[in-house]
Scaffold this motif. Structure first.
Motif, PDB file in Angstrom:
ATOM      1  N   ILE A  76       0.842  -1.195   0.000  1.00 15.61           N
ATOM      2  CA  ILE A  76       0.000   0.000   0.000  1.00 15.61           C
ATOM      3  C   ILE A  76       0.878   1.246   0.000  1.00 15.61           C
ATOM      4  O   ILE A  76       1.986   1.243   0.540  1.00 15.61           O
ATOM      5  CB  ILE A  76      -0.971   0.047   1.205  1.00 15.61           C
ATOM      6  CG1 ILE A  76      -0.215   0.054   2.543  1.00 15.61           C
ATOM      7  CG2 ILE A  76      -1.961  -1.105   1.142  1.00 15.61           C
ATOM      8  CD1 ILE A  76      -1.108   0.340   3.751  1.00 15.61           C
ATOM      9  N   TRP A  77       0.370   2.262  -0.631  1.00 19.30           N
ATOM     10  CA  TRP A  77       0.967   3.601  -0.623  1.00 19.30           C
ATOM     11  C   TRP A  77      -0.163   4.558  -0.270  1.00 19.30           C
ATOM     12  O   TRP A  77      -1.290   4.399  -0.766  1.00 19.30           O
ATOM     13  CB  TRP A  77       1.533   3.962  -1.992  1.00 19.30           C
ATOM     14  CG  TRP A  77       2.622   3.078  -2.473  1.00 19.30           C
ATOM     15  CD1 TRP A  77       2.494   1.820  -2.993  1.00 19.30           C
ATOM     16  CD2 TRP A  77       4.012   3.372  -2.506  1.00 19.30           C
ATOM     17  NE1 TRP A  77       3.718   1.317  -3.349  1.00 19.30           N
ATOM     18  CE2 TRP A  77       4.674   2.240  -3.063  1.00 19.30           C
ATOM     19  CE3 TRP A  77       4.782   4.472  -2.116  1.00 19.30           C
ATOM     20  CZ2 TRP A  77       6.049   2.196  -3.239  1.00 19.30           C
ATOM     21  CZ3 TRP A  77       6.150   4.432  -2.306  1.00 19.30           C
ATOM     22  CH2 TRP A  77       6.775   3.301  -2.849  1.00 19.30           C
ATOM     23  N   GLN A  78       0.093   5.547   0.540  1.00 20.81           N
ATOM     24  CA  GLN A  78      -0.991   6.430   0.963  1.00 20.81           C
ATOM     25  C   GLN A  78      -0.468   7.778   1.423  1.00 20.81           C
ATOM     26  O   GLN A  78       0.720   7.954   1.725  1.00 20.81           O
ATOM     27  CB  GLN A  78      -1.745   5.781   2.129  1.00 20.81           C
ATOM     28  CG  GLN A  78      -0.898   5.633   3.394  1.00 20.81           C
ATOM     29  CD  GLN A  78      -1.708   5.238   4.607  1.00 20.81           C
ATOM     30  OE1 GLN A  78      -1.738   4.074   4.965  1.00 20.81           O
ATOM     31  NE2 GLN A  78      -2.351   6.227   5.252  1.00 20.81           N
ATOM     32  N   ALA A  79      -1.403   8.729   1.478  1.00 22.47           N
ATOM     33  CA  ALA A  79      -1.111  10.024   2.077  1.00 22.47           C
ATOM     34  C   ALA A  79      -1.255   9.916   3.588  1.00 22.47           C
ATOM     35  O   ALA A  79      -1.843   8.967   4.106  1.00 22.47           O
ATOM     36  CB  ALA A  79      -2.061  11.073   1.519  1.00 22.47           C
ATOM     37  N   ASP A  80      -0.750  10.905   4.307  1.00 16.72           N
ATOM     38  CA  ASP A  80      -0.944  10.917   5.755  1.00 16.72           C
ATOM     39  C   ASP A  80      -2.324  11.494   6.068  1.00 16.72           C
ATOM     40  O   ASP A  80      -3.069  11.880   5.152  1.00 16.72           O
ATOM     41  CB  ASP A  80       0.182  11.690   6.449  1.00 16.72           C
ATOM     42  CG  ASP A  80       0.183  13.181   6.111  1.00 16.72           C
ATOM     43  OD1 ASP A  80      -0.834  13.708   5.607  1.00 16.72           O
ATOM     44  OD2 ASP A  80       1.204  13.836   6.364  1.00 16.72           O
ATOM     45  N   ALA A  84      -1.128  14.805   2.966  1.00 13.71           N
ATOM     46  CA  ALA A  84       0.201  15.056   2.407  1.00 13.71           C
ATOM     47  C   ALA A  84       0.866  13.737   2.042  1.00 13.71           C
ATOM     48  O   ALA A  84       0.818  12.771   2.804  1.00 13.71           O
ATOM     49  CB  ALA A  84       1.067  15.819   3.408  1.00 13.71           C
ATOM     50  N   VAL A  85       1.464  13.692   0.883  1.00 14.29           N
ATOM     51  CA  VAL A  85       2.213  12.515   0.451  1.00 14.29           C
ATOM     52  C   VAL A  85       3.629  12.647   0.990  1.00 14.29           C
ATOM     53  O   VAL A  85       4.337  13.601   0.662  1.00 14.29           O
ATOM     54  CB  VAL A  85       2.228  12.393  -1.077  1.00 14.29           C
ATOM     55  CG1 VAL A  85       3.073  11.196  -1.510  1.00 14.29           C
ATOM     56  CG2 VAL A  85       0.808  12.259  -1.612  1.00 14.29           C
ATOM     57  N   VAL A  86       4.024  11.713   1.824  1.00 12.29           N
ATOM     58  CA  VAL A  86       5.321  11.799   2.486  1.00 12.29           C
ATOM     59  C   VAL A  86       6.428  11.567   1.466  1.00 12.29           C
ATOM     60  O   VAL A  86       6.395  10.601   0.706  1.00 12.29           O
ATOM     61  CB  VAL A  86       5.422  10.763   3.625  1.00 12.29           C
ATOM     62  CG1 VAL A  86       6.772  10.842   4.313  1.00 12.29           C
ATOM     63  CG2 VAL A  86       4.300  10.986   4.621  1.00 12.29           C
ATOM     64  N   GLY A  87       7.408  12.464   1.467  1.00 13.37           N
ATOM     65  CA  GLY A  87       8.519  12.346   0.528  1.00 13.37           C
ATOM     66  C   GLY A  87       9.829  12.007   1.190  1.00 13.37           C
ATOM     67  O   GLY A  87      10.883  12.093   0.562  1.00 13.37           O
ATOM     68  N   ARG A  88       9.783  11.609   2.459  1.00 15.47           N
ATOM     69  CA  ARG A  88      11.003  11.281   3.179  1.00 15.47           C
ATOM     70  C   ARG A  88      11.292   9.795   3.104  1.00 15.47           C
ATOM     71  O   ARG A  88      10.393   8.983   2.957  1.00 15.47           O
ATOM     72  CB  ARG A  88      10.879  11.678   4.654  1.00 15.47           C
ATOM     73  CG  ARG A  88      10.722  13.162   4.902  1.00 15.47           C
ATOM     74  CD  ARG A  88      10.480  13.409   6.378  1.00 15.47           C
ATOM     75  NE  ARG A  88      11.527  12.789   7.203  1.00 15.47           N
ATOM     76  CZ  ARG A  88      11.408  12.631   8.521  1.00 15.47           C
ATOM     77  NH1 ARG A  88      10.301  12.993   9.136  1.00 15.47           N
ATOM     78  NH2 ARG A  88      12.403  12.092   9.204  1.00 15.47           N
ATOM     79  N   PRO A 119      -5.812   7.683   5.691  1.00 15.16           N
ATOM     80  CA  PRO A 119      -5.312   8.715   4.770  1.00 15.16           C
ATOM     81  C   PRO A 119      -6.289   9.869   4.618  1.00 15.16           C
ATOM     82  O   PRO A 119      -7.507   9.695   4.750  1.00 15.16           O
ATOM     83  CB  PRO A 119      -5.157   7.955   3.451  1.00 15.16           C
ATOM     84  CG  PRO A 119      -6.177   6.862   3.541  1.00 15.16           C
ATOM     85  CD  PRO A 119      -6.208   6.457   4.991  1.00 15.16           C
ATOM     86  N   GLY A 120      -5.746  11.032   4.354  1.00 16.47           N
ATOM     87  CA  GLY A 120      -6.571  12.188   4.051  1.00 16.47           C
ATOM     88  C   GLY A 120      -6.628  12.409   2.547  1.00 16.47           C
ATOM     89  O   GLY A 120      -5.806  11.867   1.801  1.00 16.47           O
ATOM     90  N   ALA A 121      -7.596  13.167   2.102  1.00 18.62           N
ATOM     91  CA  ALA A 121      -7.715  13.476   0.673  1.00 18.62           C
ATOM     92  C   ALA A 121      -6.568  14.367   0.248  1.00 18.62           C
ATOM     93  O   ALA A 121      -6.204  15.317   0.951  1.00 18.62           O
ATOM     94  CB  ALA A 121      -9.048  14.160   0.392  1.00 18.62           C
ATOM     95  N   THR A 122      -5.977  14.081  -0.892  1.00 16.31           N
ATOM     96  CA  THR A 122      -4.838  14.860  -1.369  1.00 16.31           C
ATOM     97  C   THR A 122      -5.255  16.174  -2.011  1.00 16.31           C
ATOM     98  O   THR A 122      -4.423  17.057  -2.208  1.00 16.31           O
ATOM     99  CB  THR A 122      -4.019  14.044  -2.380  1.00 16.31           C
ATOM    100  OG1 THR A 122      -4.874  13.616  -3.448  1.00 16.31           O
ATOM    101  CG2 THR A 122      -3.414  12.808  -1.706  1.00 16.31           C
ATOM    102  N   GLU A 123      -6.548  16.310  -2.339  1.00 15.12           N
ATOM    103  CA  GLU A 123      -7.074  17.552  -2.900  1.00 15.12           C
ATOM    104  C   GLU A 123      -8.432  17.830  -2.280  1.00 15.12           C
ATOM    105  O   GLU A 123      -9.175  16.885  -1.971  1.00 15.12           O
ATOM    106  CB  GLU A 123      -7.218  17.453  -4.420  1.00 15.12           C
ATOM    107  CG  GLU A 123      -5.923  17.224  -5.166  1.00 15.12           C
ATOM    108  CD  GLU A 123      -6.159  17.114  -6.669  1.00 15.12           C
ATOM    109  OE1 GLU A 123      -7.071  17.798  -7.169  1.00 15.12           O
ATOM    110  OE2 GLU A 123      -5.449  16.340  -7.316  1.00 15.12           O
TER     111      GLU A 123
END
Length: 237
Positions: A76-80, A84-88, A119-123
């Motif tokens: 799985i990949w997800q936003a927080d 926000a999509v984590v880039g670290r 996850p939260g909505a990215t937009e």
């Protein structure tokens, strides 16, 4: 995956066709031997036990005969939670960083689970989701799908009369709105009594008429253009 590059004047590549003209490497099935290398301890735990707001995402992977798949691998990949999509880089086991990525293998009953954050909505106005990737024996390439939160779509998302003009973020979610109700329902998690999220994955339609999970294809040409500064690409159902 980035295209391979070679240094100028390399003896190993001299005389070969330019990289852009080389055919792509074909996909290869990952089973039944991936269990020796790809799974790793606590790969399905994106957050520690007891983390505020933690949620359990779980389900079963089924084949076309309705039997559980005991040796699949789910990512799985997800936003927080803030969208926000984590880039670290980092991992739970090293430094506690929430990366939004996890990997789980299925058990003998085809079950998998993750401990993560919702996850939260990215937009604004869009539906929040988990991006899901499926690897399994016999698949020549991985499968992509999405698991949307049940709270972000109408209660009748799986009924025959549900339309794309439903309440909430569904009306603004192009992928969900483009699907018939029965197909749309395969992309929506269900909320269990204990608060966990259930997302079953069907690699093919079931013997009792169960719908195959909607899988996605991506325009890799558009993606490459976007990474080079061109227009951004999208996903198709």
């Amino acid at each position: 995956m980035h295209e391979p590059t070679a240094g100028r004047g390399s003896e190993l590549t001299r005389g070969l066709a330019p990289p852009a003209l080389l055919p792509p490497t074909p996909g290869q099935t990952v089973g039944p031997f991936f269990g020796y290398a790809l799974p790793y301890a606590r790969g399905n735990e994106l957050v520690e036990p007891g983390t505020p707001g933690a949620v359990r995402l779980h389900g079963t992977v089924y084949d076309g005969a309705g039997a559980p798949v005991p040796d699949a691998l789910i990512e799985i990949w997800q936003a927080d939670p803030a969208g926000a999509v984590v880039g670290r880089s980092g991992s739970l086991l090293r430094d506690g960083t929430f990366t939004g990525w996890g990997r789980a293998e299925t058990d003998r009953e085809g079950g998998y689970w993750f401990r993560t954050l919702t996850p939260g909505a990215t937009e604004p106005g869009r539906a929040a989701f988990f991006a899901v990737t499926v690897f399994a024996r016999g698949l020549q390439d991985r499968l992509h799908t999405r698991a949307y939160l049940p709270d972000a779509v109408p209660d009748d998302a799986g009924s025959d009369d549900a339309g794309p003009s439903g309440v909430g973020p569904l009306a603004a979610e192009p992928l969900l709105a483009s699907l018939e109700p029965r197909r749309r329902a395969t992309l929506v998690t269900s909320r269990e009594p204990d608060g966990s999220l259930r997302f079953d994955i069907r690699l093919q339609g079931g013997p009792e008429g169960e719908e195959e999970t909607v899988f996605l294809t991506y325009d890799t040409t558009a993606h490459r253009s976007a990474t080079r500064g061109g227009p951004r690409g999208g996903a198709d159902a």
